[in-house]
Scaffold this motif. Structure first.
Motif, PDB file in Angstrom:
ATOM      1  N   LEU A   1       0.841  -1.189   0.000  1.00  0.00           N
ATOM      2  CA  LEU A   1       0.000   0.000   0.000  1.00  0.00           C
ATOM      3  C   LEU A   1       0.881   1.245   0.000  1.00  0.00           C
ATOM      4  O   LEU A   1       2.049   1.199   0.398  1.00  0.00           O
ATOM      5  CB  LEU A   1      -0.907   0.013   1.235  1.00  0.00           C
ATOM      6  N   THR A   2       0.321   2.359  -0.445  1.00  0.00           N
ATOM      7  CA  THR A   2       1.073   3.611  -0.415  1.00  0.00           C
ATOM      8  C   THR A   2       1.402   4.025   1.013  1.00  0.00           C
ATOM      9  O   THR A   2       2.248   4.899   1.232  1.00  0.00           O
ATOM     10  CB  THR A   2       0.265   4.729  -1.088  1.00  0.00           C
ATOM     11  N   LEU A   3       0.760   3.395   1.992  1.00  0.00           N
ATOM     12  CA  LEU A   3       1.012   3.691   3.405  1.00  0.00           C
ATOM     13  C   LEU A   3       2.234   2.956   3.953  1.00  0.00           C
ATOM     14  O   LEU A   3       2.696   3.250   5.053  1.00  0.00           O
ATOM     15  CB  LEU A   3      -0.212   3.299   4.241  1.00  0.00           C
ATOM     16  N   ASP A   4       2.747   1.985   3.206  1.00  0.00           N
ATOM     17  CA  ASP A   4       3.848   1.151   3.693  1.00  0.00           C
ATOM     18  C   ASP A   4       5.198   1.800   3.426  1.00  0.00           C
ATOM     19  O   ASP A   4       5.325   2.758   2.657  1.00  0.00           O
ATOM     20  CB  ASP A   4       3.799  -0.225   3.009  1.00  0.00           C
ATOM     21  N   ARG A   5       6.219   1.227   4.057  1.00  0.00           N
ATOM     22  CA  ARG A   5       7.586   1.705   3.850  1.00  0.00           C
ATOM     23  C   ARG A   5       8.186   1.047   2.621  1.00  0.00           C
ATOM     24  O   ARG A   5       7.889  -0.102   2.296  1.00  0.00           O
ATOM     25  CB  ARG A   5       8.451   1.369   5.072  1.00  0.00           C
ATOM     26  N   ALA A   6       9.059   1.777   1.965  1.00  0.00           N
ATOM     27  CA  ALA A   6       9.768   1.216   0.819  1.00  0.00           C
ATOM     28  C   ALA A   6      10.786   0.193   1.297  1.00  0.00           C
ATOM     29  O   ALA A   6      11.246   0.223   2.440  1.00  0.00           O
ATOM     30  CB  ALA A   6      10.466   2.332   0.053  1.00  0.00           C
ATOM     31  N   GLY A   7      11.119  -0.736   0.428  1.00  0.00           N
ATOM     32  CA  GLY A   7      12.147  -1.703   0.791  1.00  0.00           C
ATOM     33  C   GLY A   7      11.892  -3.075   0.212  1.00  0.00           C
ATOM     34  O   GLY A   7      11.051  -3.265  -0.671  1.00  0.00           O
ATOM     35  N   GLU A   8      12.628  -4.036   0.739  1.00  0.00           N
ATOM     36  CA  GLU A   8      12.594  -5.396   0.207  1.00  0.00           C
ATOM     37  C   GLU A   8      11.338  -6.122   0.669  1.00  0.00           C
ATOM     38  O   GLU A   8      10.815  -5.892   1.751  1.00  0.00           O
ATOM     39  CB  GLU A   8      13.850  -6.142   0.662  1.00  0.00           C
TER      40      GLU A   8
END
Length: 253
Positions: A73-80
């Motif tokens: 979701l756009t609410l989540d953090r970027a990453g693996e």
């Protein structure tokens, strides 16, 4: 119309760019999404996706998006990430050619999971760029429609569970469905409730969608129903087949 895996493979064969970007027909990219994806691709991921922008209406589309994409979701953090959906999937062409594209025997679902797990076995990392916002506006906007779709997800996951057991690991719910199907059916509601509540505990940013709780439980029940159907052995030739009334879970309009 052809299966999604076959359509994507045809598109990749016709494309000529350095990167391939697969966008589902029911998805709309925000104006800067492509730029955000290309920026994130510089981290060296084997594949990556954007983030689904959770729109509050229609209700069943929101519930389906929350259940299908809780880590994207756009609410989540970027990453693996451990795996990726294919609603907005980008990968370098050179890696695509090494991996070999989508397995068209996965139909109608889970071809994206298969591709991701092949990437992981080959040593590639998978990433998510939530700032690359995507509006996923599915046409499945009723309780019956999302039930059927997520039952298919559960049915397809049965094959994934056995093909990539070294990656996905053991599942108590899956073991129960395979070895004690009647008990699994009897316990499906509390298991689904626990699963959904754990989603909210692990991802507090989802609490703003507390009103989706009943819909998420309904959808998880559909997933379990599909998995149980896939794990039930086919009747032996000549064996008696039950001819009673269809289960309510399989006769939703």
């Amino acid at each position: 119309p052809i299966p999604a895996a076959a359509a994507r493979n045809l598109g990749a064969a016709a494309a000529t760019g350095e990167y391939l970007l697969f966008v589902d027909a029911d998805c709309l990219l925000e104006p800067d999404a492509l730029e955000r994806l290309l920026e994130a691709a510089q981290a060296g991921y084997g594949a990556l996706v954007g983030g689904v922008l959770p729109e509050p209406h229609p209700y069943w589309v929101l519930c389906s998006n929350l259940m299908a994409f809780p880590e994207y979701l756009t609410l989540d953090r970027a990453g693996e990430r451990g795996s990726l959906p294919s609603f907005c999937l980008m990968m370098p062409r050179r890696i695509w050619e090494v991996i070999g594209g989508f397995d068209e025997s996965y139909h109608p679902t889970c071809e994206d999971l298969d591709l991701c797990f092949r990437l992981r076995r080959a040593g590639y990392r998978l990433g998510c760029a939530p700032s690359a916002a995507v509006r996923h506006r599915s046409s499945r906007a009723s309780a019956g429609a999302v039930w059927r779709q997520h039952a298919l997800y559960g049915k397809g996951y049965y094959r994934i569970q056995h093909t990539y057991s070294d990656i996905v690991g053991p599942s108590q719910a899956a073991w129960l469905a395979e070895h004690l199907p009647r008990l699994a059916a009897a316990l499906s509601v509390p298991i689904a409730v626990i699963f959904v509540l754990r989603m909210f505990v692990r991802r507090p940013h989802m609490l703003r969608f507390w009103h989706a709780l009943p819909g998420l439980i309904w959808i998880r029940l559909a997933w379990y129903d599909g998995f149980r159907m896939a794990s039930t052995p086919a009747p032996r030739p000549g064996a008696a087949v039950w001819r009673g009334t269809a289960s309510p879970n399989r006769s939703i309009p």
